[in-house]
Design a protein around this motif. Structure first.
Motif, short mmCIF file in Angstrom:
data_model
loop_
_atom_site.label_atom_id
_atom_site.label_comp_id
_atom_site.label_asym_id
_atom_site.label_seq_id
_atom_site.Cartn_x
_atom_site.Cartn_y
_atom_site.Cartn_z
N PRO A 17 32.84 72.68 66.97
CA PRO A 17 32.51 71.71 67.88
C PRO A 17 32.26 72.08 69.16
O PRO A 17 32.86 73.22 69.66
N ASP B 19 36.53 62.38 73.28
CA ASP B 19 35.84 61.21 73.82
C ASP B 19 36.33 60.11 73.37
O ASP B 19 36.43 59.62 72.21
N TRP B 20 37.12 59.46 74.42
CA TRP B 20 38.04 58.26 73.91
C TRP B 20 37.95 57.17 75.17
O TRP B 20 37.93 57.94 76.46
N HIS C 127 37.08 53.43 71.98
CA HIS C 127 36.87 54.25 70.65
C HIS C 127 37.66 55.46 71.21
O HIS C 127 38.06 55.95 72.23
N ARG D 53 37.62 59.56 69.45
CA ARG D 53 36.71 60.59 68.72
C ARG D 53 37.22 61.89 69.35
O ARG D 53 37.18 62.09 70.33
N TRP D 54 37.28 62.86 68.22
CA TRP D 54 37.48 64.26 68.69
C TRP D 54 36.77 65.10 67.93
O TRP D 54 36.64 64.91 66.71
N TYR D 55 36.34 65.94 68.59
CA TYR D 55 35.64 67.12 68.16
C TYR D 55 34.54 66.74 66.98
O TYR D 55 34.34 67.00 65.80
N GLU D 56 33.83 65.56 67.56
CA GLU D 56 32.69 64.65 66.76
C GLU D 56 31.71 65.63 66.02
O GLU D 56 31.37 65.31 64.82
N ASP D 57 31.08 66.59 66.79
CA ASP D 57 30.11 67.37 65.97
C ASP D 57 30.79 68.56 65.26
O ASP D 57 29.95 69.44 65.00
N GLU E 82 35.24 63.48 62.11
CA GLU E 82 35.89 62.10 62.04
C GLU E 82 35.71 61.43 60.83
O GLU E 82 35.91 60.34 60.72
N THR F 22 41.75 61.04 60.57
CA THR F 22 40.56 61.91 60.29
C THR F 22 40.94 63.31 60.31
O THR F 22 41.71 63.80 60.51
N ARG G 159 43.16 56.60 63.96
CA ARG G 159 41.75 56.32 64.64
C ARG G 159 41.51 54.60 64.38
O ARG G 159 40.92 53.83 65.01
#
Ligand code: 6R9
Length: 626
Positions: free
Chosen positions: A34, A39-40, A48, A50-54, A236, A257, A456
């Motif tokens: 990633p 990102d929260w 929202h 989200r972690w390590y989304e990519d 995710e 997730t 999540r």
């Protein structure tokens, strides 16, 4: 860990959280590493997490495939069944092959990425393989503890929409047979959607098989390929759903997730247990609970540390079971629950000291507050005064450990989870949500910032998720726990402040028990509270009002217990059912649980102001009947 290593971690997080969290992600093998970390936002209008989304990875590959080159023939897990000495070791190569076979069978059953699979299994190697198989093909596992009733099981199957259930003919624990397959059959009668039941043979009991629905694992195992590619999963993508009780309504399906959870488990396992090459890790938790997911299965496997899968109880065949097993297998780390420690402490020191326990290097506890007497006995007798204890506080919702002393870096205090791990931001708030600063204070425990292993959503009900955890104290995650911060700044969890009862480390919701009790035709109303219990930590005290003209009796108590067993499971059966002519209510009809709690606790001088009750007389009656 040394104090300076710990300080360096805190410093690294404080100075550049993004780099710090990406650094933790390096513990795993990623198909695509990633570039994003957390990102929260907990803000109501922009909520929202989200972690390590990519990032792209597979957890099963991280637990198995990456060990094959270096340790294929080493032990991945040791199966320790109910009868001592009848278990066996499973290597990484074997667990990999078994996982792939299971994955291939699931695929044949039409299970693919994102589909939910319910597991209702004993602590057998096939349970590990089945969980890993789901993770391998991107299916979402939902493990249901074998102590839950068919009705509870059906509720979970329906809630997550599983079409496949994996079970065993029977469980065998403490010498008792548990009719798992029969329970699944009963659950399938209550639920619409189950198309396939995979049945693993554990005891060999003769169980009916439903043509067209049930498959015997052993009938297919040989022909299934021991290879199955690991599905690349987005960080995710959901990994598992685990149902847990809350203050209100039915149990919630807590969703974890893939990427963040895996990072957090790998990280905490490393920081807290500092795995070494010669370790044998024994977490006694069943995979039906989050501790079993994170630290019986995933944590040790991610680190290549052999893990014990214990399918027994600490008191069978006798109260030396844990210590005998530790010596026989050479266990180096024992991670168990205060309720087990208290039960064994009651048996005295001799059953412990009869065994050497020399292989042990670290002790851990989890699940409920540990009382200082039990802590000292664990330390002085089990640990011969030479072993550190990690008192790890966390929750199903946190994925992994958030607070604990770290051996070498933190000084231990009997009964205190001491301090947050790096990156974790606890804060105490008062009833109005104002932060309580300074030391030597108490309040409700919240977390100010997200971490990778955070829940999540609630499966199928994102609104309920936000309402449950983020609205009591807007902008913060509320844990449901009360907590004290002592003069040194160390944290002491004091237990749940919501309507959750912690019975032997198992979460039971008061609302669930109440609705099971009122399901009985003679019950008009029920209110359930926690009462302190020497062994279980907390016991369930139920106040039950019958319909007019009916009277309580021992026979009716048995019927009510049966009702709870049917709707939830034996673990939620009340310690005490008190028949009450009336319940203390406000003039607007709200039950005053605060008063019931004090009555159940026996703190009769602390009932507080009862003058606002609709009928203050009912309290005197309840106190008299106590
Ligand atoms: C991991 C697990 C969570 C609740 C939690 C708290 C209690 C857990 C504790 C502890 C004091 C500890 N709890 N560990 N209390 N000290 N070391 O147990 O998850 O089943 O969801 O329960 O357990 O009350 O809120 P879960």
């Amino acid at each position: 860990m040394t104090p300076s290593e710990l300080a360096a971690l805190h410093e690294a997080h404080a100075s550049d959280p993004h780099a710090f969290w990406l650094e933790q992600a390096r513990r795993l093998d990623w198909d695509r590493f990633p570039t994003l970390s957390g990102d929260w936002s907990y803000a109501a209008d922009d909520f929202h997490i989200r972690w390590y989304e990519d990032g792209i990875l597979n957890l099963s590959a991280n637990c198995l495939d990456r060990h094959l080159a270096t340790r294929a023939d080493q032990t991945a897990l040791i199966f320790e069944p109910d009868t001592p000495g009848t278990g066996h070791a499973v290597t990484y190569a074997e667990l990999h092959a078994e996982t792939c076979r299971f994955a291939n069978l699931l695929k044949e059953c039409g299970v693919g990425k994102g589909d939910r699979v319910v597991l209702y299994l004993p602590m057998i190697p096939e349970a590990a393989a089945a969980m890993l198989a789901c993770a391998r093909i991107g299916a979402v596992h939902s493990v249901v503890f074998g102590g839950f009733s068919p009705e509870s099981l059906a509720g979970r199957i329906d809630d997550c929409g599983a079409r496949v259930v994996i079970t065993a003919d029977e469980g065998l624990r403490g010498g008792k047979h548990i009719p798992l397959k029969a329970n699944v059959d009963a659950a399938c009668d209550l639920s619409q959607g189950v198309e396939t039941v995979i049945v693993v043979t554990r005891t060999g009991a003769d169980v009916p098989m439903h043509e067209g629905r049930d498959l015997r694992w052993e009938d297919h195992r040989e022909r299934l390929s021991p290879d199955c590619p690991a599905e690349p999963m987005a960080a995710e993508d959901p990994l598992f759903i685990l149902y847990t009780s809350g203050s209100t309504g039915k149990p919630k399906g807590v969703v974890h997730t893939t990427g963040g959870y895996a990072v957090w488990i790998a990280t905490t396992f490393d920081w807290v247990f500092e795995p070494r090459g010669d370790d044998l890790f024994w977490c006694t938790a069943d995979i039906g609970w989050v501790t079993g997911h994170s630290y019986t299965l995933y944590g040790p496997l991610l680190h290549g540390v052999p893990t014990v899968m214990f399918d027994g109880v600490p008191t069978h065949p006798d109260v030396s079971r844990l210590w005998e097993t530790i010596d026989r297998l050479g266990v180096t780390i024992l991670y168990t629950a205060p309720t087990a420690i208290r039960a064994l402490m009651r048996e005295g020191d001799a059953p412990v000291t009869a065994f050497s326990r020399q292989s042990l290097r670290l002790l851990g506890t989890v699940g409920e507050p540990i009382n200082p007497e039990a802590w000292r006995w664990y330390h002085d007798v089990v640990g011969d005064g030479r072993l550190p204890i990690v008192d790890t506080w966390w929750q199903t919702e946190t994925g992994g450990i958030l607070m604990t002393p770290l051996p070498g870096a933190t000084s231990m205090k009997p009964g205190s989870a001491t301090a947050p791990l790096p990156g974790i931001a606890p804060l105490l708030v008062d009833a109005e949500g104002r932060e309580i600063t300074g030391n030597d204070v108490s309040g409700n425990l919240c977390l100010a910032a997200s971490w990778p292993g955070q829940v999540r959503t609630v499966w199928g009900d994102h609104r309920r998720f936000i309402e449950t955890y983020f609205t009591t104290y807007p902008g913060r995650y509320f844990t449901g726990d009360g907590c004290r911060r002592d003069a040194d700044g160390d944290y002491w969890i004091t237990g749940r402040v919501d309507d959750v009862i912690n019975v032997s480390g198992h979460r039971v919701g008061t609302a669930e028990v109440e609705s099971a009790l009122v399901a009985h035709a003679l019950v008009a109303e029920a209110a359930v509270v926690a009462a302190p219990h020497d062994l279980k930590g907390q016991g369930i005290h139920a106040f039950v009002t019958l319909i007019a003209g009916e009277e309580g009796s021992p026979g009716l108590v048995a019927e009510l217990n049966a009702e709870v067993r049917k709707h939830i499971g034996a673990l939620a059966i009340p310690e005490r059912i008190q028949f009450a002519p009336g319940l203390p209510k406000t003039r607007s009809g709200k039950i005053m649980r605060r008063i019931l709690r004090k009555i159940a606790e026996g703190q009769l001088d602390q009932l507080g102001d009862t003058s606002t009750l609709a009928d203050p007389g009912v309290v005197d009656q309840l106190v008299r009947d106590r």
